[in-house]
Design a protein around this motif. Structure first.
Motif, PDB file in Angstrom:
ATOM      1  N   SER A   1     -16.648  -8.969  17.036  1.00  0.00           N
ATOM      2  CA  SER A   1     -15.731  -8.196  16.199  1.00  0.00           C
ATOM      3  C   SER A   1     -15.786  -6.709  16.553  1.00  0.00           C
ATOM      4  N   TYR A   2     -15.979  -6.402  17.831  1.00  0.00           N
ATOM      5  CA  TYR A   2     -16.193  -5.012  18.228  1.00  0.00           C
ATOM      6  C   TYR A   2     -14.946  -4.143  18.047  1.00  0.00           C
ATOM      7  N   PHE A   3     -15.151  -2.969  17.471  1.00  0.00           N
ATOM      8  CA  PHE A   3     -14.165  -1.891  17.461  1.00  0.00           C
ATOM      9  C   PHE A   3     -14.914  -0.601  17.759  1.00  0.00           C
ATOM     10  N   ASN A   4     -14.256   0.324  18.469  1.00  0.00           N
ATOM     11  CA  ASN A   4     -14.976   1.514  18.919  1.00  0.00           C
ATOM     12  C   ASN A   4     -15.067   2.580  17.819  1.00  0.00           C
ATOM     13  N   SER A   5     -15.807   3.633  18.129  1.00  0.00           N
ATOM     14  CA  SER A   5     -16.073   4.689  17.139  1.00  0.00           C
ATOM     15  C   SER A   5     -14.824   5.500  16.819  1.00  0.00           C
ATOM     16  N   TRP A   6     -13.801   5.479  17.688  1.00  0.00           N
ATOM     17  CA  TRP A   6     -12.586   6.244  17.423  1.00  0.00           C
ATOM     18  C   TRP A   6     -11.844   5.726  16.191  1.00  0.00           C
ATOM     19  N   VAL A   7     -12.049   4.433  15.903  1.00  0.00           N
ATOM     20  CA  VAL A   7     -11.406   3.863  14.726  1.00  0.00           C
ATOM     21  C   VAL A   7     -12.426   3.684  13.603  1.00  0.00           C
TER      22      VAL A   7
ATOM     23  N   ALA B   1     -24.872  10.929  40.547  1.00  0.00           N
ATOM     24  CA  ALA B   1     -24.444   9.528  40.513  1.00  0.00           C
ATOM     25  C   ALA B   1     -25.190   8.760  39.434  1.00  0.00           C
ATOM     26  N   ALA B   2     -26.513   8.989  39.332  1.00  0.00           N
ATOM     27  CA  ALA B   2     -27.302   8.295  38.318  1.00  0.00           C
ATOM     28  C   ALA B   2     -26.859   8.688  36.919  1.00  0.00           C
ATOM     29  N   ALA B   3     -26.537   9.969  36.733  1.00  0.00           N
ATOM     30  CA  ALA B   3     -26.098  10.428  35.420  1.00  0.00           C
ATOM     31  C   ALA B   3     -24.794   9.754  35.010  1.00  0.00           C
ATOM     32  N   ILE B   4     -23.866   9.602  35.961  1.00  0.00           N
ATOM     33  CA  ILE B   4     -22.591   8.950  35.658  1.00  0.00           C
ATOM     34  C   ILE B   4     -22.811   7.485  35.294  1.00  0.00           C
ATOM     35  N   VAL B   5     -23.691   6.813  36.050  1.00  0.00           N
ATOM     36  CA  VAL B   5     -23.973   5.402  35.771  1.00  0.00           C
ATOM     37  C   VAL B   5     -24.616   5.250  34.392  1.00  0.00           C
ATOM     38  N   VAL B   6     -25.588   6.118  34.091  1.00  0.00           N
ATOM     39  CA  VAL B   6     -26.246   6.067  32.781  1.00  0.00           C
ATOM     40  C   VAL B   6     -25.236   6.363  31.673  1.00  0.00           C
ATOM     41  N   PHE B   7     -24.359   7.324  31.904  1.00  0.00           N
ATOM     42  CA  PHE B   7     -23.338   7.678  30.928  1.00  0.00           C
ATOM     43  C   PHE B   7     -22.418   6.488  30.655  1.00  0.00           C
ATOM     44  N   LEU B   8     -22.018   5.802  31.731  1.00  0.00           N
ATOM     45  CA  LEU B   8     -21.144   4.641  31.595  1.00  0.00           C
ATOM     46  C   LEU B   8     -21.845   3.497  30.873  1.00  0.00           C
ATOM     47  N   ALA B   9     -23.000   3.108  31.426  1.00  0.00           N
ATOM     48  CA  ALA B   9     -23.716   1.965  30.856  1.00  0.00           C
ATOM     49  C   ALA B   9     -24.236   2.286  29.459  1.00  0.00           C
ATOM     50  N   GLY B  10     -24.723   3.525  29.266  1.00  0.00           N
ATOM     51  CA  GLY B  10     -25.291   3.891  27.972  1.00  0.00           C
ATOM     52  C   GLY B  10     -24.282   3.815  26.850  1.00  0.00           C
ATOM     53  N   GLY B  11     -23.049   4.241  27.125  1.00  0.00           N
ATOM     54  CA  GLY B  11     -22.020   4.168  26.098  1.00  0.00           C
ATOM     55  C   GLY B  11     -21.750   2.747  25.655  1.00  0.00           C
ATOM     56  N   SER B  12     -21.698   1.823  26.621  1.00  0.00           N
ATOM     57  CA  SER B  12     -21.440   0.420  26.285  1.00  0.00           C
ATOM     58  C   SER B  12     -22.629  -0.198  25.562  1.00  0.00           C
ATOM     59  N   VAL B  13     -23.844   0.120  26.037  1.00  0.00           N
ATOM     60  CA  VAL B  13     -25.045  -0.425  25.386  1.00  0.00           C
ATOM     61  C   VAL B  13     -25.132   0.063  23.934  1.00  0.00           C
ATOM     62  N   PHE B  14     -24.848   1.349  23.731  1.00  0.00           N
ATOM     63  CA  PHE B  14     -24.876   1.895  22.370  1.00  0.00           C
ATOM     64  C   PHE B  14     -23.851   1.199  21.486  1.00  0.00           C
ATOM     65  N   SER B  15     -22.669   0.965  22.034  1.00  0.00           N
ATOM     66  CA  SER B  15     -21.617   0.311  21.252  1.00  0.00           C
ATOM     67  C   SER B  15     -22.026  -1.095  20.853  1.00  0.00           C
TER      68      SER B  15
ATOM     69  N   THR C   1     -11.904  -0.826  23.084  1.00  0.00           N
ATOM     70  CA  THR C   1     -12.557  -0.502  24.349  1.00  0.00           C
ATOM     71  C   THR C   1     -13.570   0.610  24.107  1.00  0.00           C
ATOM     72  N   PRO C   2     -14.787   0.498  24.640  1.00  0.00           N
ATOM     73  CA  PRO C   2     -15.769   1.584  24.475  1.00  0.00           C
ATOM     74  C   PRO C   2     -15.172   2.926  24.892  1.00  0.00           C
ATOM     75  N   PRO C   3     -15.398   3.995  24.126  1.00  0.00           N
ATOM     76  CA  PRO C   3     -14.749   5.279  24.389  1.00  0.00           C
ATOM     77  C   PRO C   3     -14.953   5.807  25.805  1.00  0.00           C
ATOM     78  N   VAL C   4     -16.179   5.713  26.346  1.00  0.00           N
ATOM     79  CA  VAL C   4     -16.432   6.212  27.710  1.00  0.00           C
ATOM     80  C   VAL C   4     -15.580   5.452  28.712  1.00  0.00           C
ATOM     81  N   THR C   5     -15.556   4.139  28.568  1.00  0.00           N
ATOM     82  CA  THR C   5     -14.746   3.315  29.470  1.00  0.00           C
ATOM     83  C   THR C   5     -13.271   3.663  29.351  1.00  0.00           C
ATOM     84  N   LEU C   6     -12.817   3.857  28.122  1.00  0.00           N
ATOM     85  CA  LEU C   6     -11.410   4.171  27.895  1.00  0.00           C
ATOM     86  C   LEU C   6     -11.036   5.518  28.513  1.00  0.00           C
TER      87      LEU C   6
END
Length: 246
Positions: free
Chosen positions: A199-205, A175-189, A81-86
């Protein structure tokens, strides 16, 4: 009050108990012919389903003994799971539990849904292999918990001096910052994993390479059977050869 709510909630038991099995049969064309026989075969298959081999944390599980560990669903959720989402999932669970009496009914329902489904997935008798696939039902509730946590963050300071002191443009920026933070983390992943999104695995692993080093399965059933593999098989095998695959 509790007694009244308990009686009023009983009417929900009927659709929950009878409608899902009915739709399960009606919406699967396989059951349209010889329904009773096909249903019996399905139940026998589900009960007697053999263990599938599993690689996890540099161990081989389900190859005879030992069986897959009970915590496999929790580990897979944590590393896939993307770290921000998790973090928002965990935050939603913690906030709901910490402010249980003040939490909304929906938040408590989400908490119980996630807890019960994870308990079911972790039971020793529940099959465990193939990543997230066998406990997909928990994912919608986890996603809703992210939404609940995001809502909580947006309402911080509501009806307090801080809330009144922040102008509307400031709230919109938050609100925009939170949305960008959420979406940006997933887009980066996704971008980091391209072109191996399946075969996605997050940066924590450590991403895909880190997961491979730690003994996780980095690809699943049929993902690697592509045109390149078929061409190589045709090159190596004699005419009219047959393959038995597992």
């Amino acid at each position: 009050s509790w007694s009244w709510h308990r009686r009023a909630g009983r009417k929900n038991l009927y659709p929950v108990s009878f409608l899902p099995p009915l739709f399960f049969v009606l919406m699967w064309p396989w059951f349209c012919h010889e329904t009773s026989t096909q249903l019996r075969q399905y139940i026998e298959f589900a009960i007697g389903h053999p263990r599938q081999g599993l690689l996890c944390l540099n161990n081989r599980w389900n190859f005879g003994v030992p069986p897959a560990p009970w915590f496999y669903p929790l580990v897979i959720t944590a590393v896939s799971t993307p770290p921000v989402t998790l973090l928002l999932m965990l935050g939603g669970a913690v906030v709901t539990l910490a402010f249980w009496r003040r939490s909304t009914t929906i938040a408590r329902l989400l908490f119980w849904s996630v807890l019960v489904l994870f308990i079911m997935a972790c039971l020793p008798s529940t099959p465990k292999y193939d990543g997230l696939r066998l406990f997909f039902p928990v994912l919608p509730f986890l996603a809703l918990m992210v939404g609940a946590m995001t809502h909580f963050l947006l309402r911080l300071g509501h009806d307090k001096p801080l809330h009144r002191s922040v102008p509307l443009t400031g709230k919109q920026a938050i609100a925009a910052a939170i949305v960008v933070f959420l979406a940006g983390g997933s887009v980066f992943s996704i971008a980091r994993n391209h072109p191996r999104e399946l075969s996605y695995f997050n940066s924590w692993v450590g991403g895909l390479s880190g997961a491979e080093q730690r003994g996780f399965e980095v690809t699943y059933w049929c993902d690697s059977l592509d045109e390149e593999v078929l061409k190589e098989l045709n090159r190596l095998l004699p005419p009219n050869a047959r393959l038995k695959t597992f």
